[in-house]
Structure formats: C-alpha cells, structure tokens
Design a protein around this motif. Structure first.
Motif, PDB file in Angstrom:
ATOM      1  N   SER B  95       1.013  -1.209   0.127  1.00 49.23           N
ATOM      2  CA  SER B  95      -0.051   0.084   0.086  1.00 49.23           C
ATOM      3  C   SER B  95       0.795   1.216   0.078  1.00 49.23           C
ATOM      4  O   SER B  95       1.783   1.504   0.926  1.00 49.23           O
ATOM      5  CB  SER B  95      -0.888   0.052   1.219  1.00 49.23           C
ATOM      6  N   GLU B  96       0.697   2.049  -0.979  1.00 49.99           N
ATOM      7  CA  GLU B  96       1.206   3.406  -1.042  1.00 49.99           C
ATOM      8  C   GLU B  96       0.113   4.362  -0.723  1.00 49.99           C
ATOM      9  O   GLU B  96      -0.860   4.322  -1.147  1.00 49.99           O
ATOM     10  CB  GLU B  96       1.949   3.660  -2.389  1.00 49.99           C
ATOM     11  N   ILE B  97       0.628   5.451   0.117  1.00 51.64           N
ATOM     12  CA  ILE B  97      -0.251   6.256   0.669  1.00 51.64           C
ATOM     13  C   ILE B  97       0.018   7.635  -0.335  1.00 51.64           C
ATOM     14  O   ILE B  97       1.072   8.203  -0.185  1.00 51.64           O
ATOM     15  CB  ILE B  97      -0.311   6.681   2.038  1.00 51.64           C
ATOM     16  N   PHE B  98      -0.881   8.384  -0.684  1.00 51.76           N
ATOM     17  CA  PHE B  98      -0.735   9.666  -1.254  1.00 51.76           C
ATOM     18  C   PHE B  98      -1.520  10.598  -0.848  1.00 51.76           C
ATOM     19  O   PHE B  98      -2.925  10.313  -0.585  1.00 51.76           O
ATOM     20  CB  PHE B  98      -0.727   9.580  -2.970  1.00 51.76           C
ATOM     21  N   THR B  99      -1.304  11.984  -0.889  1.00 51.28           N
ATOM     22  CA  THR B  99      -2.275  13.012  -0.393  1.00 51.28           C
ATOM     23  C   THR B  99      -2.709  13.763  -1.609  1.00 51.28           C
ATOM     24  O   THR B  99      -1.854  14.191  -2.555  1.00 51.28           O
ATOM     25  CB  THR B  99      -1.419  14.044   0.478  1.00 51.28           C
ATOM     26  N   PHE B 108      -3.587   0.242  -3.255  1.00 53.51           N
ATOM     27  CA  PHE B 108      -3.327  -1.033  -2.566  1.00 53.51           C
ATOM     28  C   PHE B 108      -3.202  -2.217  -3.536  1.00 53.51           C
ATOM     29  O   PHE B 108      -4.233  -2.422  -4.471  1.00 53.51           O
ATOM     30  CB  PHE B 108      -4.485  -1.259  -1.860  1.00 53.51           C
ATOM     31  N   VAL B 109      -2.036  -3.025  -3.676  1.00 47.03           N
ATOM     32  CA  VAL B 109      -2.029  -4.040  -4.669  1.00 47.03           C
ATOM     33  C   VAL B 109      -1.644  -5.322  -3.872  1.00 47.03           C
ATOM     34  O   VAL B 109      -0.644  -5.302  -3.144  1.00 47.03           O
ATOM     35  CB  VAL B 109      -0.839  -3.699  -5.585  1.00 47.03           C
ATOM     36  N   PHE B 110      -2.474  -6.243  -4.332  1.00 47.78           N
ATOM     37  CA  PHE B 110      -2.071  -7.907  -3.970  1.00 47.78           C
ATOM     38  C   PHE B 110      -1.065  -8.303  -4.786  1.00 47.78           C
ATOM     39  O   PHE B 110      -1.103  -8.320  -6.006  1.00 47.78           O
ATOM     40  CB  PHE B 110      -3.402  -8.553  -3.807  1.00 47.78           C
ATOM     41  N   GLY B 111      -0.407  -9.238  -4.270  1.00 47.15           N
ATOM     42  CA  GLY B 111       0.438 -10.165  -5.109  1.00 47.15           C
ATOM     43  C   GLY B 111      -0.502 -11.462  -5.485  1.00 47.15           C
ATOM     44  O   GLY B 111      -1.623 -11.546  -4.897  1.00 47.15           O
ATOM     45  N   PRO B 112       0.052 -12.134  -6.141  1.00 47.10           N
ATOM     46  CA  PRO B 112      -0.689 -13.401  -6.862  1.00 47.10           C
ATOM     47  C   PRO B 112      -1.174 -14.533  -5.737  1.00 47.10           C
ATOM     48  O   PRO B 112      -1.876 -15.303  -6.120  1.00 47.10           O
ATOM     49  CB  PRO B 112       0.086 -13.996  -7.990  1.00 47.10           C
ATOM     50  N   GLY B 113      -0.367 -14.527  -4.604  1.00 50.28           N
ATOM     51  CA  GLY B 113      -0.619 -15.467  -3.716  1.00 50.28           C
ATOM     52  C   GLY B 113       0.221 -16.632  -3.781  1.00 50.28           C
ATOM     53  O   GLY B 113       0.495 -17.177  -4.777  1.00 50.28           O
ATOM     54  N   THR B 114       0.394 -17.116  -2.644  1.00 49.48           N
ATOM     55  CA  THR B 114       1.134 -18.686  -2.670  1.00 49.48           C
ATOM     56  C   THR B 114       0.086 -19.698  -1.697  1.00 49.48           C
ATOM     57  O   THR B 114      -0.323 -19.356  -0.772  1.00 49.48           O
ATOM     58  CB  THR B 114       2.618 -18.515  -1.951  1.00 49.48           C
TER      59      THR B 114
END
Lengths: 114, 120
Positions: B95-99, B108-114
């Motif tokens: 998650s990157e926060i920007f103003t 908010f970005v998810f990885g592909p999962g394990t």
C-alpha cells in the motif's frame, strides 16, 4: 463487533441479467473498497470510497459496472448486463480513516453468470 | 508503478516443518505499507500483519514471523512447526499512501498469492 457484511454470499444468474451485490462496512470506518478475485487475474481493486464519495474507480472494468454508496453503512456494486466473464468472487473491505490502517474484508460474494 | 511478486505459486510441506513464503515488492515511494493476508479454503481474507516502511524490525507472533528487508525489497513470512490448519492461500500486499488537496488516497496491490498445503 460485526465485521464487514456482504450479501448475497452466492449468486447464480443468467447472462444479460442485472446483478446487485451489497456491502455493509464496519461501523465507523470511513473507507470502503470493492475487489474482484478470479483465478486468472487474482485480486483486483475495482473502486473505493471515502466518506461515501468515490475516490478511484479506475479498476472498474467497463461501463456495465457501477458502484454506489448512498450512506456510511451501505454500498452496492451493480453489473448490468452481466456476462459469463464476470463470474468471480467479489469482496468488500473497509478501513478506518487514517491512511495507515488495515483493510478488513467481508466474506465475499461468489457470482456465477451462466 | 507498484508491483508485488510472490514467486512461489504452490508449496507443500509436511506437518511440523517450517516454511517460508517469499514476497518481493517494487515501489518508488519511501513511505509505504506491507501486509500479509491469509485466505483459508472457506474463502474469507484474514488480516495477519501490517508493517510500515520505516520499521524494519522483524516480528514474531506465535508460530508466525516476518522478515522485512528494505535493502532487498522483501517481506517474507515464515511459519514455524506448520499445522494442517495453516493450509491456505497467503497474499502479500503493498500500500502506498498519497495525499491530494482534500484527502488521502491509497494504492493497494495484492500479490498473486502462494497456496500452502500442509500435509498430515
């Protein structure tokens, strides 16, 4: 405290029909997120709201998808008309107001479009 | 652009083995947050941990531990003495926060999962 509530949990519909998914965020949370999960694309953010206002809808796949948040305790994601490729699990998540805070997810709605 | 990579698609271990799930991320920001979520077979997404980019201390919670290394942009997750109930898909997220002028925003970005299978 109740977590994020989503309804229905499962939805089966036919191509061309309108589908409405519902979400009740955790009370006091200012942000609400809609995600879609598929095997091919994983978890994708569709749209999120802050204080009922849509902030970023760049993830919404096309005009057939729309989302609303008429008040702080309710949001809908609508697909009209639905297509088989919309079949997925749709998650709603909410978080408190601070940007550092964690998103908490609902149980998801499994949508199947025949 | 931000990206989360979980190179291990599936892992199988036998109960009581230790297992490490890898997560590598890319971001241009100096302030960001990393998360791990667990998705058991029942399908819900369960929050496990959040770590901010300024806190590189490793964390231990019971059988779970996390190793955050900014130098290698990694946030790996280890389960010690795995149990069958640990079987799930595990997602790493960034998650990157920007103003903006009026508000905060969040990417908010998810990885592909394990997918972890713990065999009895």
């Amino acid at each position: 405290d109740a977590g994020v509530i989503q309804s229905p949990r499962h939805e089966v519909t036919e191509m061309g029909q309108e589908v409405t998914l519902r979400c009740k965020p955790i009370s006091g949370h200012d942000y609400l997120f809609w995600y879609r999960q598929t095997m091919m694309r994983g978890l994708e953010l569709l749209i999120y709201f802050n204080n009922n206002v849509p902030i970023d809808d760049s993830g919404m796949p096309e005009d057939r998808f729309s989302a609303k948040m008429p008040n702080a305790s309710f949001s809908t994601l609508k697909i009209q008309p639905s297509e088989p490729r919309d079949s997925a699990v749709y998650f709603c998540a909410s978080r408190p107001g601070l940007p550092t805070d964690t998103q908490y997810f609902g149980p998801g709605t499994r949508l199947t479009v025949l | 652009a931000q990206k989360v990579t979980q190179a291990q698609t599936e892992i199988s271990v036998v109960e009581k083995e230790d297992v490490t799930l890898d997560c590598v991320y890319e971001t241009r920001d100096t302030t960001y947050y990393l998360f791990w979520y667990k998705q058991p077979p029942s399908g819900e997404l369960v929050f496990l941990i959040r770590r901010n980019s300024f806190d590189e201390q490793n964390e231990i919670s019971g059988r779970y531990s996390w190793n955050f290394q900014k130098s290698t942009s990694s946030f790996n997750f280890t389960i010690t003495a795995s149990q069958v109930v640990d079987s799930a898909v595990y997602f790493c997220a960034l998650s990157e926060i920007f103003t903006t002028r009026d508000n905060y925003g969040q990417n908010f970005v998810f990885g592909p999962g394990t997918r972890l299978s713990v065999l009895p």
